[in-house]
Design an enzyme around this catalytic site. Sequence first.
Site, PDB file in Angstrom:
ATOM      1  N   GLU A 129       0.884  -1.170   0.000  1.00 57.77           N
ATOM      2  CA  GLU A 129       0.000   0.000   0.000  1.00 57.77           C
ATOM      3  C   GLU A 129       0.916   1.212   0.000  1.00 57.77           C
ATOM      4  OE1 GLU A 129      -3.643   0.056   0.581  1.00 57.77           O
ATOM      5  OE2 GLU A 129      -3.620  -2.066   0.006  1.00 57.77           O
ATOM      6  N   CYS A 163      -2.376   9.136   2.967  1.00 59.63           N
ATOM      7  CA  CYS A 163      -1.944   8.654   1.652  1.00 59.63           C
ATOM      8  C   CYS A 163      -2.979   8.876   0.554  1.00 59.63           C
ATOM      9  CB  CYS A 163      -1.592   7.180   1.734  1.00 59.63           C
ATOM     10  SG  CYS A 163      -2.856   6.193   2.563  1.00 59.63           S
TER      11      CYS A 163
END
Lengths: 385, 468
Positions: A129, A163
Site C-alpha cells: 500500500e 496517503c
Amino acid sequence: MKDEPVAKNLLTQMGSAFIRKEPFSLALIISPWNYPVNLTLVPLVGALAAGNCVVLKPSEISKSTEKVLAEVLPQYLDQSCFAVVLGGPQETGRLLEHKFDYIFFTGSPRVGRIVMSAAAKHLTPVTLELGGKNPCYVDDDCDPQTVANRLAWFRYFNTGQTCVAPDYILCSPATQERLLPALQSAITRFYGEDPRSSPNLGRIVSDKHFQRLRGLLGCGRVAIGGQSDESERYIAPTVLVDVEETEPVMQEEIFGPILPIVNVRSLDEAIDFINRREKPLALYAFSNNKQVVNQILDRTSSGSFGGNEGFTYLTLTSLPLGGVGNSGMGRYHGKFSFDTFSHHRACLLSHPGLEKLNEIRYPPYTNSKEQLVSWALGSQSCTLL
Amino acid sequence: MDPFADTLRRLREAFSAGRTRPAEFRAAQLRGLGRFLQEHKQLLQEALAQDLHKSAFESEVSEISITQSEINLALRNLRAWMKDEKVPKNLATQLDSAFIRKEPFGLVLVIAPWNYPVNLTLVPLVGALAAGNCVVLKPSEFSRSTEKVLAEVLPRYLDQSCFAVVLGGPQEMGQLLEHKFDYIFFTGSPRVGRIVMSAAAKHLTPVTLELGGKNPCYVDDDCDPQTVANRLAWFRYFNTGQTCVAPDYVLCSPATQERLLPALQSAITRFYGEDPRSSPNLGRIVSDKHFQRLRGLLGCGRVAIGGQSDESERYIAPTVLVDVEETEPVMQEEIFGPILPIVNVRSLDEAIDFINRREKPLALYAFSNSKQVVKRVLAQTSSGSFCGNDGFMHLTLASLPFGGVGASGMGSYHGKFSFDTFSHHRACLLRCPGMEKIYSIRYPPYSPRKLRVLLMAMEARGCSCTLL
C-alpha cells in the site's frame, strides 16, 4: 473460512469441487506512522482472521503509539502466534532477510521496492500500500463553496498526512479565483481565525518532515496560510498558486497541509497532465456535470476514485483499498483482507471407484475417445462465476 | 542496442489511445484467437508432435480444447466481467454510487514455458486480452516449432498495434525484464521466478508466478491398487511426465508398494503396449539437456519398472523407482519426466510430516477409499491445489483457481480468475455535488455529538447484505 463449492464439468460430476481458504502461515505486517492504529491493526485483523501467525512491525516514528502496541497489545493476543518487533530501517532490513509467507507493507514507493525485492528472494507474495500525488480536478461547473469545504476537510484532515488525501488541484484560472475565497472561508470555519490554536488541527509527525514541508512553502506563491512554527511542528492550512510542474511541491507526495493549485485550460489538458504521471493511489473529480466526472473516471487510472468527494470510500469495507502501478499492488478491508491473507486452494475430491467411467481417457487413444473427452471437458454447468 | 524499446513504445501508445478498452475490440481479439486455433489446429498439432512427440489426443485435450474453452468462456462472460460491480453501502454513503470498476493494467508481459506451449501461452493471453491490456508474449525457445507458429501465424489474427511476440533466450529475457511492464505473468521454474519477481520489484510491477515443485502423492493402504495405478500412471506419464502438476513421487507403505507395482506395470502395458517406445501415445523429452538430466535420475534407488532410454529419440521408458532415499537427486529436484519414485512411510502421520518438511508444492494428491484419510491429508498440508483419488483433473475446471503457494508460486488464473488477475479493481465512490448541509456534520469544529452521528452513519448498513 468456509469451503466454496464451484461449478463442475461432466468429467468431474461425481466428485466434489471447492476452494479451500488456508492461512499462508507467517505474515509480516509493516505499518506507517500516519494512522498508526488503523494501518497496523486493520491488516492485523485480516491476517488473524485468515489464521496466520503474525509479526507486527509498527513505525518507530509514531513513538507513543508504537509503545502501546508493543507493550499492551500482546497482552490481549496469544503470544505464541503473535509478536511485535521494533526498530528502524536497519532492523527492518534484517527482518526482511528472513523468510515470511506473506508480507503486507504500507509506506512509500521507495521502500516498497526494497520490500518487494527482499520478498522476491523467498518467493513471498506481497501487498504494497504505497502512495503518490493524488490529483483533484475541479471543473468550472461547480459550486465553489461545496467543493472548497470538501477539499479542505480531506486535505487538512490529519494535517494532510494521509496517503489518499487530495495532493494537488487542477482547475482553470477562473475556477481558481472562485475557489480561493471559498477555501479561506472553509479553513476559517473549520480551524478559526488562528488555526494554530484550534484543537482540531494536527501537527507534523517529525522534525524531518516539518523541514521538508517548510521547504515546500517556498514554491509558487502562498495564497492562503503559509505560516509555520518549528517549536510545535505546526504548519498552517496552506494553499499555493502559480505553481510550476517542475517545482518540488509538484515532484514529491506532499503529505502535509499544503494544497497547490495548478492551472489547466481544459478537461483534456487535465487528463493529459494526470496520465503523464505515475498512477496515484486516489483520484478526485469535482463537477456538477456527471459526464465530466465519468470522463475523468474513464480516461485515467488510480487505486481508487472519488467523484465530488474525498476519501469517504475508505469507510466502506465493501470496497477494496489498494493502489495500482507506483501506488501499490493488492488490496484489503473487509473480506478483501481475509482473502489477501489466505491461500485459495483448488480442491477436487474424486470418487475412488467408478473406474470404468475413467477408461475413456486412458491410452491407447482413439479419435472417438478424443471427441468424447473434449466434449465432456467443455461442459461446465454454470458459466457465470 | 535495445531490441524491444520500439515495440513496447508502440504498444503503450496504443493503450494510451484507448484502443483496447471497448468490449467489441476485446471480443474481436478473442474471436481472432479462436480462429487461429481452429484454422491452424493441424499446424499446431504437428508443432507439438515435433517439439514433444505429443499425440493428437493429448494435444487436443490438454492444449487446444482447453484453450478454446477458455476463449469461449471469456467471450460468453466478457461484458458481465467488465461491468462495474455495485457494492453494499453504509448510511453515510446511502445517497452515493459505490462500485468496483475493472480496468486493464496497461502493458502486460506473458512469459510461457515449453511443456504445454499452446495452453500455457494462450490461456494467460485470453485473460490479458479480455481484461483489455496490450500484450507482449514471450514463448519458450525450447519448444521451437510451436514458438515459430506463435511468432509467425498468431499475430495475423490479432491487432498488432496491441500485441507482439518477442523471441529469444535467457539473455534477451533479461533485457526484456529491464523494461517496465504493468503486469508480468510468468510460468516456469522457482529459480527463474525469483529473477522475474526481482526484476518486477524495481518497477513495482505486480506478478503472477506459476512455478513448480515436487508434487507428493500419498497412497493409503485402504485402496484398490489397480484403480490407483491407472490414475497414477496416466497423470504421471501424460506428456512424458513434463507437467508441473503431475504426481512427482509416491508415499506409501511397503505393503501397498507391493500391491501397486504389478498394478502399475499392468497399467503401463495397457496404455503403451509391451514396447512403450513404439507407442504413438507416449511423448519424448523436450531437449538433450533434460534427457541427460533424467537419464541421470534413473540411477537412483532401484528400477522396478521401465528404466530404458534412447538418446537418439530422447526416449525414456515409463519408469518406477523403489528403495529411494530422500537424499538422492530424484528426491531433490522436480522430476519433470516419466519417472515415478516410491518412498516408503510407515503411517499417514509420517507421510504428512514428510510432506510438510518440504516446500509447498503446486499440487498434492491422496488416494484412499477412506474419506477421512483424504480429508486429513487435505487439512494437514498446503499446496497450490489438491486432488483426492485422482490426478490433475481439477485443471479442467475453469471455476477453480489455478496457482501455487510458497515456492510453487503466487496468484492464480483460469476462467474469471484470469480476467481478475489481469485487471485492476478500482474502488469508486460518486457523490452528488449538492446536499452539502447533510455532509457538513463531519467538518470541524468537532464535537462529541457530531462524532456520535458520524460513527453511527459509518457503521450502519442500509438494507444491504453484509456477506459479500
